[in-house]
Design a protein around this motif. Structure first.
Motif, PDB file in Angstrom:
ATOM      1  N   LYS A 342      50.742  66.830  49.020  1.00 25.46           N
ATOM      2  CA  LYS A 342      51.725  65.837  49.432  1.00 25.46           C
ATOM      3  C   LYS A 342      51.141  64.446  49.628  1.00 25.46           C
ATOM      4  N   VAL A 343      49.868  64.341  49.972  1.00 26.22           N
ATOM      5  CA  VAL A 343      49.264  63.048  50.284  1.00 26.22           C
ATOM      6  C   VAL A 343      47.883  62.967  49.647  1.00 26.22           C
ATOM      7  N   GLN A 344      47.612  61.851  48.967  1.00 24.45           N
ATOM      8  CA  GLN A 344      46.279  61.579  48.431  1.00 24.45           C
ATOM      9  C   GLN A 344      45.836  60.200  48.900  1.00 24.45           C
ATOM     10  N   TYR A 345      44.554  60.052  49.128  1.00 19.28           N
ATOM     11  CA  TYR A 345      44.057  58.795  49.668  1.00 19.28           C
ATOM     12  C   TYR A 345      42.731  58.408  49.021  1.00 19.28           C
ATOM     13  N   TYR A 346      42.478  57.124  49.003  1.00 18.55           N
ATOM     14  CA  TYR A 346      41.194  56.562  48.591  1.00 18.55           C
ATOM     15  C   TYR A 346      40.875  55.414  49.528  1.00 18.55           C
ATOM     16  N   LEU A 347      39.735  55.499  50.184  1.00 16.33           N
ATOM     17  CA  LEU A 347      39.272  54.433  51.066  1.00 16.33           C
ATOM     18  C   LEU A 347      37.913  53.973  50.567  1.00 16.33           C
ATOM     19  N   GLY A 348      37.744  52.685  50.404  1.00 20.94           N
ATOM     20  CA  GLY A 348      36.484  52.182  49.869  1.00 20.94           C
ATOM     21  C   GLY A 348      36.025  50.926  50.562  1.00 20.94           C
ATOM     22  N   GLY A 349      34.722  50.835  50.762  1.00 28.21           N
ATOM     23  CA  GLY A 349      34.112  49.636  51.315  1.00 28.21           C
ATOM     24  C   GLY A 349      32.994  49.175  50.398  1.00 28.21           C
ATOM     25  N   ASN A 350      32.827  47.870  50.256  1.00 28.16           N
ATOM     26  CA  ASN A 350      31.853  47.328  49.301  1.00 28.16           C
ATOM     27  C   ASN A 350      31.107  46.153  49.899  1.00 28.16           C
ATOM     28  N   TYR A 351      29.811  46.083  49.585  1.00 24.21           N
ATOM     29  CA  TYR A 351      29.011  44.902  49.913  1.00 24.21           C
ATOM     30  C   TYR A 351      28.228  44.507  48.677  1.00 24.21           C
ATOM     31  N   PHE A 352      28.412  43.271  48.242  1.00 21.02           N
ATOM     32  CA  PHE A 352      27.737  42.743  47.052  1.00 21.02           C
ATOM     33  C   PHE A 352      27.022  41.457  47.447  1.00 21.02           C
ATOM     34  N   ASP A 353      25.752  41.356  47.086  1.00 19.54           N
ATOM     35  CA  ASP A 353      24.947  40.190  47.465  1.00 19.54           C
ATOM     36  C   ASP A 353      24.093  39.785  46.272  1.00 19.54           C
ATOM     37  N   GLN A 354      24.303  38.578  45.793  1.00 18.89           N
ATOM     38  CA  GLN A 354      23.576  38.075  44.626  1.00 18.89           C
ATOM     39  C   GLN A 354      22.941  36.732  44.941  1.00 18.89           C
ATOM     40  N   GLU A 355      21.615  36.693  44.871  1.00 20.49           N
ATOM     41  CA  GLU A 355      20.905  35.426  44.971  1.00 20.49           C
ATOM     42  C   GLU A 355      20.859  34.785  43.590  1.00 20.49           C
ATOM     43  N   GLY A 356      21.141  33.507  43.534  1.00 14.97           N
ATOM     44  CA  GLY A 356      21.106  32.819  42.257  1.00 14.97           C
ATOM     45  C   GLY A 356      19.696  32.608  41.755  1.00 14.97           C
ATOM     46  N   VAL A 357      19.575  32.362  40.458  1.00 12.06           N
ATOM     47  CA  VAL A 357      18.255  32.077  39.889  1.00 12.06           C
ATOM     48  C   VAL A 357      17.822  30.652  40.196  1.00 12.06           C
ATOM     49  N   ILE A 358      18.705  29.853  40.785  1.00 10.00           N
ATOM     50  CA  ILE A 358      18.359  28.529  41.295  1.00 10.00           C
ATOM     51  C   ILE A 358      18.329  28.611  42.811  1.00 10.00           C
ATOM     52  N   ILE A 359      17.315  28.013  43.413  1.00  9.47           N
ATOM     53  CA  ILE A 359      17.133  28.107  44.861  1.00  9.47           C
ATOM     54  C   ILE A 359      18.370  27.626  45.614  1.00  9.47           C
ATOM     55  N   ASN A 360      18.591  28.256  46.767  1.00  5.80           N
ATOM     56  CA  ASN A 360      19.676  27.891  47.677  1.00  5.80           C
ATOM     57  C   ASN A 360      21.058  28.049  47.053  1.00  5.80           C
ATOM     58  N   THR A 361      21.191  29.012  46.151  1.00  2.00           N
ATOM     59  CA  THR A 361      22.506  29.382  45.621  1.00  2.00           C
ATOM     60  C   THR A 361      22.660  30.890  45.769  1.00  2.00           C
ATOM     61  N   ASN A 362      23.856  31.336  46.094  1.00  7.53           N
ATOM     62  CA  ASN A 362      24.079  32.757  46.282  1.00  7.53           C
ATOM     63  C   ASN A 362      25.569  33.054  46.319  1.00  7.53           C
ATOM     64  N   PHE A 363      25.879  34.334  46.302  1.00  8.38           N
ATOM     65  CA  PHE A 363      27.259  34.809  46.440  1.00  8.38           C
ATOM     66  C   PHE A 363      27.230  36.155  47.154  1.00  8.38           C
ATOM     67  N   ARG A 364      28.045  36.284  48.201  1.00  8.70           N
ATOM     68  CA  ARG A 364      28.139  37.533  48.950  1.00  8.70           C
ATOM     69  C   ARG A 364      29.607  37.908  49.098  1.00  8.70           C
ATOM     70  N   ARG A 365      29.874  39.212  48.987  1.00 10.98           N
ATOM     71  CA  ARG A 365      31.238  39.690  49.165  1.00 10.98           C
ATOM     72  C   ARG A 365      31.207  40.979  49.988  1.00 10.98           C
ATOM     73  N   PHE A 366      32.092  41.047  50.962  1.00 14.05           N
ATOM     74  CA  PHE A 366      32.278  42.263  51.754  1.00 14.05           C
ATOM     75  C   PHE A 366      33.755  42.596  51.708  1.00 14.05           C
ATOM     76  N   GLY A 367      34.072  43.830  51.324  1.00 14.88           N
ATOM     77  CA  GLY A 367      35.483  44.153  51.139  1.00 14.88           C
ATOM     78  C   GLY A 367      35.825  45.574  51.526  1.00 14.88           C
ATOM     79  N   PHE A 368      37.121  45.794  51.687  1.00  9.71           N
ATOM     80  CA  PHE A 368      37.643  47.116  52.030  1.00  9.71           C
ATOM     81  C   PHE A 368      38.919  47.354  51.247  1.00  9.71           C
ATOM     82  N   ARG A 369      39.092  48.595  50.784  1.00 14.07           N
ATOM     83  CA  ARG A 369      40.299  48.978  50.046  1.00 14.07           C
ATOM     84  C   ARG A 369      40.857  50.283  50.598  1.00 14.07           C
ATOM     85  N   SER A 370      42.196  50.341  50.654  1.00 17.92           N
ATOM     86  CA  SER A 370      42.888  51.550  51.066  1.00 17.92           C
ATOM     87  C   SER A 370      44.049  51.793  50.119  1.00 17.92           C
TER      88      SER A 370
END
Length: 1017
Positions: A342-370
């Protein structure tokens, strides 16, 4: 930041474990004791198969096998049982079971025509498709990338994906069957779990550099599959937003069965693909001496430095080495999925962290899905798909890459007292790029909530009503601070600014779907009404002249000079009616018709509504008795054809209205603010309309192990939205009107091959595409117009370069005869020569330009291979682009040879009396820059785009530790590139509709290597 990350992981892990334990504790015991247990295994490998649907005949009750291939029925029936088993990639099986437990073998099948694919507002079996719909290979969905659009590279025929920035979280340009619009949008429509999203970056007016890709705020690890709708038969159901193709994204859902806790993570490094060879300090000093001597010969040949001083210089500052680094990349995904009947579920959490190839550049993402789906009653199905993601990025300021290349090697990063060298010490003024990178605060943070919820009710057999609601809420904050200690901030004694952008969009869809059959007549009908509204609010403020740099942008009131604030708000509304009918007779003759009527607030009062119909027909000839007799080796052969109309509404808001803008003027001795007309109204402003024809063939042979999809298409876009010049007597210079047309025609080939089966499996997916773009008309009787280094010309494709043609270098003694072809009033040996295009006996930049290249490729391709043997697997993608040209602006800057900035290592071969080169001109202090074919290069390339090698541990080894699956892998991106292009990366474009193929100091791409682990309990 590290402590914060640890807390995030701890909280997330505790949440999942608590949910997992509680869900297990709350499982109710069955009342009925009669049961059937069993295990489903692969008939070839004897490995258990997870996710197989096992159903009892004559009842609706079914279960799915767990990670060990096991299933259990609790039923009042008695042995023997008749079971029906089905799973994608295996032959459907029906058998009678006499004993419990039972071991059941399934035979692998290369027949995927029964696969269900997502289409607009519904699903269809692949065998029943009349339109051109392609699925992204599963292996490409596993790439550790920042945004979902990057997974499309090289994966689907007719889809060209080009990087607009290598910045972490940076954007890409996606073109499906070519770009057609000149001033409107050319990106496809993304539909994520039913919610339409147009991927457009909007500015707060704060900061510098390339903004973060909005799609990077969505976690690619949550995606189950991606379908791309290409022809009008597939896209017309999206009406005014379907002209550029549609990308349907479906996220992961839970499956009935025991709960599964999964962790998938990787950690790796990345580095720049290559560096550009420039002059070291010694060679630059020689070049500068020559340039100064050329300009001021009376002052001698060593005006900059003596030969002794030059000999003592050494290599000098390597600005690229100081800026580029090896960056870390990590990606972690934790998910919990499962459910009951009767019920199906998917719960997900993610952390992504990328340092750029040029100094002082980066991208970080933290997320949750239900994602939760439920069947609370027999006729009712409800579901919620919800995600929230927080991303943060530190962005490289504009011009950094160019600054790293042209900063002279004789300049130092720091002065003797330890302070930054502010700028280039010579005549050309530009800032110290290392100081700019290290000291500038240039950040962007985004919080995005995207979700849909639906209820679907079966009114009668075959008739279902569905109501869907969705929201997309984005809040982005940009922060910028230039300290007084670097050149850019020294004049203002520090400059700070803050920007805030809020986007909110809501969606409501109401559809009725009927599926029925009468004899051999099968049909599916859809009726619907949808409405979507969006509102955007933007605000920015700033200040200058700060007492201290320590507070950055956190205390604007401490700046004694306020920067005038700005704010704006704009919205749009789209209401739509839609209908579609799919019909087939005996699974041989297919017809499909759809129509959508859209009403958009973006267009003029006389053109608010547009109709977008489509028709499609197909014939499965292989189902005819005569065909089977003639060609028994052909398993499937289907002919398809379609025609339809789609639109493009991506022109921004209020373009049809007469709008006002703020204006300051002096009234006496006071500055007064008022309003002035900005735009002439156009009540007839309407859609860009695309008419598309498609003819295709689907073919399968060798027991469906070899499948071909071939398409030819022609699409013509009319009523292009262009700013057209109007008489000055109107008070305006131009007006946005519907003028002009552009055509795209092409050929696509897709091949799916199951080369080897058995213990060693080897599957190949190949795609090949040819597209020819042509400007048909541009309105008002004009045949062409020039924009920068490009020309838009009737009969030529968009992206056509327009410049001069080089013709060697002027040699000593040729000044009197050939000097008129240098463009200089006083020609001198060593000047570059140019061809006289108009034949008037001399060269001028204005009159002697011609077409010198085009950014449109001759063809693009991608080849994905997947191999597996006894637990080991290997997946890799080769992609390429052939025949396109690129404008290398970096090279143009580096071949000035002025001695005011650094130069390419090609300057070592420049013209001198001792080296009368025909390729490179002399050093010259102040040359007039001329755009020529010298800087238009072949952009063709072949790239090992992705590679993954891994090992799946035997389930027999893991069972004792209660581990369902353990997979170790190593993965790489952009590992090898074969190209003659001399820039950082051939896979580059400006993102402009017209000026495509321009490489102007774009953040360079990187190659990466990572180790990963996937663990399931």
């Amino acid at each position: 930041m590290k402590n914060c990350s640890v807390r995030r992981y701890t909280i997330l892990t505790l949440f999942f474990l608590t949910y997992y334990i509680s869900s297990k504790a709350q499982e109710t015991k069955p009342i009925i004791n009669a049961s059937l247990t069993g295990t489903v295994i692969d008939a070839t490998t004897k490995e258990p198969i997870e996710g197989v649907t096992v159903q009892l005949e004559a009842v609706t009750h079914s279960v799915k096998t767990d990670g060990d291939g096991r299933f259990q029925f609790v039923t009042g029936q008695k042995l023997p049982f008749t079971l029906i088993l089905s799973f994608v990639g295996y032959q459907k099986k029906q058998l009678v079971v006499n004993t419990s437990p039972a071991i059941i073998e399934l035979d692998p099948s290369s027949e995927d025509l029964d696969e269900v694919v997502v289409v607009g507002y519904g699903t269809q079996k692949r065998r029943d498709l009349t339109g051109s719909v392609a699925s992204l290979p599963e292996a490409l969905l596993k790439q550790p990338v920042a945004s979902l659009d990057q997974t499309l590279k090289g994966g689907i025929s007719g889809v060209q994906v080009t990087q607009t920035s290598g910045q972490p979280g940076g954007g890409v340009s996606v073109r499906i069957r070519g770009g057609a619009s000149i001033q409107g949008g050319n990106e496809p429509l993304y539909v994520i779990d039913g919610f339409p999203v147009y991927n457009q970056t909007e500015s707060t007016g704060v900061g510098s550099g390339t903004p973060v890709n909005p799609l990077a705020s969505i976690n690619p690890a949550d995606i189950e599959n991606i379908e791309v709708l290409k022809d009008a038969a597939a896209t017309a159901i999206y009406g005014s937003r379907g002209a550029n193709g549609v990308v349907l994204v479906t996220t992961k859902k839970g499956k009935a069965g025991r709960a599964q806790l999964n962790y998938d993570g990787s950690v790796g490094t990345q580095e720049v693909l290559k560096t550009i060879d420039v002059l070291n300090a010694r060679d630059f000093a020689v070049l500068r001496n020559e340039a100064l001597y050329d300009a001021y010969p009376a002052q001698g040949p060593f005006q900059y430095r003596s030969q002794t001083a030059i000999d003592q210089l050494g290599e000098g500052t390597d600005w690229q080495k100081a800026a580029f680094r090896t960056g870390r990349v990590q990606n972690h995904q934790l998910s919990l999925s499962g459910g009951a009947e009767k019920v199906q579920y998917y719960l997900g959490g993610n952390y992504f962290d990328q340092e750029g190839v040029i100094i002082n550049t980066n991208f970080r993402r933290f997320g949750f899905r239900s994602n939760v789906q439920a069947n609370p009653f027999e006729r009712l199905q409800v579901g919620v798909n919800f995600s929230v993601n927080k991303s943060d990025a530190q962005i490289a300021p504009s011009g950094i890459v160019n600054g790293l290349l042209i900063m002279p090697a004789t300049a130092s990063i720091y002065e003797a007292d330890g302070s930054y060298t502010l700028r280039n010490p010579f005549e050309n003024i530009f800032a110290n790029p290392i100081a700019t990178l290290r000291e500038t605060e240039n950040s962007s943070s985004t919080l995005r909530l995207l979700g849909t919820s639906f209820a679907q009710y079966a009114i009668i057999k075959g008739l279902q009503a569905k109501v869907l609601f969705g929201v997309d809420l984005t809040n982005r904050g940009d922060k910028y601070y230039l300290p007084s200690t670097i050149y850019e901030g020294s004049g203002s004694n520090g400059r700070a600014s803050l920007g805030d952008l809020k986007n909110s969009s809501w969606l409501n869809e109401n559809t009725l779907t009927y599926t029925g059959a009468f004899g051999q007549h099968n049909f599916n009908a859809l009726l619907g009404f949808t409405q979507q509204e969006a509102r955007n609010e933007v605000f920015s403020a700033g200040a200058e002249n700060f007492v201290t740099d320590d507070l950055l942008y956190n205390n604007l009131q401490s700046g004694s000079t306020l920067v005038r604030p700005a704010s704006d708000t704009y919205d749009w509304v789209l209401h739509s009616y839609l209908a579609r009918v799919n019909y087939n007779y005996a699974n041989k003759y297919y017809a499909s018709a759809s129509i959508r009527r859209d009403g958009s607030s973006r267009f003029g009062t006389d053109n608010k509504w547009g109709n977008f119909p489509s028709l499609a027909f197909s014939w499965r000839a292989s189902s005819e008795p005569f065909f089977k007799a003639l060609l028994p080796g052909v398993n499937d052969f289907k002919l398809r054809t379609s025609f339809g109309t789609t639109g493009n509404q991506e022109i921004g808001q209020y373009q049809s209205l007469s709008t006002l803008y703020t204006l300051n003027y002096l009234f006496g001795n006071n500055v007064v603010t008022g309003f002035a007309p900005q735009r002439v109204p156009n009540k007839n402003l309407g859609w860009e309309t695309t008419y598309q024809y498609d003819a295709g063939i689907d073919l399968a042979i060798a027991n469906n192990r070899l499948q071909f999809t071939v398409d030819y298409y022609y699409k013509k876009t009319e009523d292009l939205l262009l700013n057209v010049e109007i008489p000055w007597t109107s008070g305006y210079a131009s007006s946005l009107q519907n003028f002009g047309s552009v055509a795209n025609k092409g050929f696509e080939l897709g091949v799916k091959s199951r080369n080897l089966t058995g213990a060693l499996t080897w599957n190949t997916d190949l795609n090949f595409s040819i597209n020819r773009n042509e400007v048909l008309t541009i309105g008002n009787g004009a045949s062409s117009y020039i924009t920068g280094n490009y020309v838009i010309k009737v009969g030529e494709p968009l992206g056509t370069f327009y410049g001069t043609v080089t013709d060697g270098v002027l040699q000593t003694g040729e000044e009197a005869t050939k000097g008129v072809f240098t463009g200089n009033a006083s020609p001198k040996a060593g000047d570059r020569l140019y061809k006289d295009i108009d034949g008037d006996g001399r060269f001028t930049t204005a009159n002697d330009r011609t077409i010198i290249g085009n950014a449109q490729p001759d063809f693009i391709f991608g080849v994905t291979n997947s191999l597996a043997y006894k637990g080991f697997d290997l997946n890799f993608l080769l992609q390429g682009t052939v025949g396109n040209d690129l404008l290398n602006i970096n090279r143009q800057n580096l071949e000035m040879f002025t001695g005011q900035q650094n130069a390419s290592s090609d300057a070592l071969a420049r013209w001198t009396v001792e080296n009368p080169s025909q390729d490179y001109p002399r050093a010259k202090l102040d040359p007039a820059p001329i755009f020529s074919d010298q800087f238009v290069e072949n952009g063709s390339f072949v790239r090992l785009k992705s590679l993954q090698f891994g090992y799946n541990f035997s389930k027999n080894w893991l069972r004792a530790a209660n581990i369902a699956n353990l997979y170790l892998y190593v993965t790489g991106q952009n590992l090898l590139t074969w190209t003659s292009y001399r820039g950082f990366d051939p896979e580059v474009t400006s993102g402009s509709n017209v000026q495509i193929g321009t490489d102007a100091g774009i953040y360079p791409a990187s190659k990466s290597l990572a180790l990963g682990l996937s663990l399931t309990f």
